[in-house]
Design a protein around this motif. Structure first.
Motif, PDB file in Angstrom:
ATOM      1  N   GLN A 195      -2.053   1.977  -4.554  1.00  0.00           N
ATOM      2  CA  GLN A 195      -3.367   1.857  -3.919  1.00  0.00           C
ATOM      3  C   GLN A 195      -4.435   1.934  -4.998  1.00  0.00           C
ATOM      4  N   SER A 252       0.821  -1.220   0.000  1.00  0.00           N
ATOM      5  CA  SER A 252       0.000   0.000   0.000  1.00  0.00           C
ATOM      6  C   SER A 252       0.849   1.262   0.000  1.00  0.00           C
ATOM      7  N   TRP A 253       2.148   1.131   0.328  1.00  0.00           N
ATOM      8  CA  TRP A 253       3.040   2.291   0.262  1.00  0.00           C
ATOM      9  C   TRP A 253       3.305   2.702  -1.183  1.00  0.00           C
ATOM     10  N   THR A 274       1.110   5.681  -5.430  1.00  0.00           N
ATOM     11  CA  THR A 274       1.098   6.677  -4.359  1.00  0.00           C
ATOM     12  C   THR A 274       2.246   7.672  -4.608  1.00  0.00           C
TER      13      THR A 274
END
Length: 458
Positions: free
Chosen positions: A202, A198-199, A207
């Motif tokens: 997403q 998720s870093w 991101t």
């Protein structure tokens, strides 16, 4: 009687790391007598079908076991002959761990790693005959492996004779790894741990951190952050792995049996990992069969060397063996596509390297020899030290629980650390302790690979 009891205990200790691989070999090589009968039938009939389909995995493994056993016997017989030649040519040294005893002045033959290294190459050449016939796509991998190991064997022997400076020892392994990297045809992508995905991505969109990362490496958006392609950086990592493996064994040394012993334990752990994957019929089964072929010969010749290098050592393995063993591990890790798992088996070597950094980079004084010192009166090994002023390196004195005014600090190696923690002990017991630590680390590495990893990877 006491010597017989000691010899028996040494042989039993040597079988402990090999117990689990032997268990899996017994399962995979089902009915070995039937396999041998099938070999004679195939040689007699020259069956076209067998040439097309290839022998079963169990049959191939049994052949590699036989080659490994022959390698053990040949190495065990060759070492006593080779050590006479090295003594005659003055390639010998004194055992610094026995100062103050009658054994201290006795010359010990050095560079005897050349014997198992040579036999290992011969064993691999015999293995190529059958393996390349059944796996022609792996012929390039085999040739590159032979070239890299042969180069490091040559470098190690010249280092024992000429004593190369450290700058060459760091540079030349990376050159030796070039044949491996040139023929590497595997993926350069890595799986991102679940908590970190998720870093980067997403809902299939990068991101802010992912956009920064994408300037350096390729992020697979279709995989929603599961995969990133490191490209050239992955090849650099594998080159550095070869440098680390060759030098990590070399600096984690200094007592009888440790270099050969740690290599033997790691070799058994790699072989166990290969056999577990073969038994599970994983997608990378062919790669693990390739690695098992190499490791069976390596474990055979290393066990024979350990027999002569165990306390009290009649031969020294030298840099010849350290470089040859390190490059062999790098070969199977890179061409077998399990380099990250391989590093899990090197935990003591990684800890030793990290703990040694202040001395290796001259942040604190680094004497030429950091091996533990021998107390002839007690007959025990004690931590070796370096001299310092009372107001220097206070952080290191605090870590070692020393008086701030102390003028000596133990050298920063895992060997000296164990002596500081567990107290003085005999050289044989110290080596046994370190090898049990190596076995525990390899077992923990397998636990991480097969159980802990499932919480971080799909």
């Amino acid at each position: 009687s006491n010597d017989l009891r000691m010899s028996l205990s040494n042989h039993l200790l040597a079988l402990i790391p090999l117990a689990c691989p032997l268990y899996y070999l017994i399962i995979l090589v089902d009915h070995p007598l039937d396999v041998v009968k099938r070999w004679f039938y195939l040689f007699r009939e020259s069956s076209a079908d067998s040439a097309t389909t290839g022998p079963p995995v169990g049959s191939q493994l049994l052949a590699y076991v036989v080659v490994g056993l022959l390698g053990f016997i040949a190495t065990d017989k060759l070492i006593p002959n080779i050590k006479q030649y090295t003594l005659r040519r003055g390639i010998c040294g004194k055992d610094l761990g026995k100062r103050g005893t009658a054994l201290a002045e006795k010359p010990v033959p050095e560079a005897l790693g050349i014997a198992p290294g040579t036999i290992f190459l011969v064993c691999l050449m015999f293995c190529i005959v059958g393996y390349a016939t059944n796996h022609p796509t792996k012929l390039l991998d085999l040739n590159s492996a032979l070239l890299s190991v042969c180069f490091m064997l040559f470098l190690g022997f010249t280092d024992d004779v000429l004593e190369w400076p450290w700058r060459y020892k760091l540079f030349l392994p990376s050159v030796a790894s070039l044949p491996l990297l040139c023929c590497y045809n595997g993926s350069t992508s890595i799986v991102v741990p679940i908590p970190m995905r998720s870093w980067i991505v997403q809902d299939y969109e990068l991101t802010i951190f992912g956009k920064l990362v994408s300037f350096i490496i390729d992020v697979d958006l279709s995989a929603n952050g599961t995969l990133v392609d490191l490209g050239l950086f992955y090849l650099v990592y594998m080159g550095l792995l070869a440098v680390f493996c060759t030098n990590a064994i070399n600096i984690y040394a200094g007592i009888n049996g440790l270099e050969a012993g740690q290599s033997y334990v790691i070799g058994c752990a790699v072989l166990l990992h290969n056999l577990m994957e073969i038994k599970a019929q994983s997608l990378s089964q062919e790669n693990h069969l390739f690695s098992a072929m190499i490791m069976l010969s390596f474990v055979g010749v290393t066990m024979a060397l350990l027999r002569h290098n165990w306390f009290p050592a009649s031969v020294f393995v030298g840099d010849t063996f350290c470089y040859f063993a390190g490059m062999t591990f790098a070969v199977v890790g890179i061409l077998g596509h399990f380099s990250k798992t391989l590093l899990l088996f090197f935990m003591p070597q990684v800890i030793n390297f990290l703990w040694s950094i202040p001395q290796l980079f001259k942040i604190v004084p680094c004497p030429r020899h950091r091996l533990p010192k021998f107390n002839p009166e007690a007959g025990l090994m004690q931590p070796s030290t370096f001299e310092c002023k009372p107001d220097e390196h206070l952080w290191l004195k605090k870590l070692n629980r020393l008086d701030p005014k102390s003028e000596s600090i133990p050298n920063m190696t895992v060997i000296n650390m164990c002596l500081s923690i567990f107290g003085p002990m005999s050289e044989r017991n110290l080596c046994t302790l370190l090898l049990f630590l190596q076995m525990a680390s390899c077992g923990f590495g397998l636990f991480i690979r097969y159980y802990i990893a499932r919480f971080f990877f799909d």
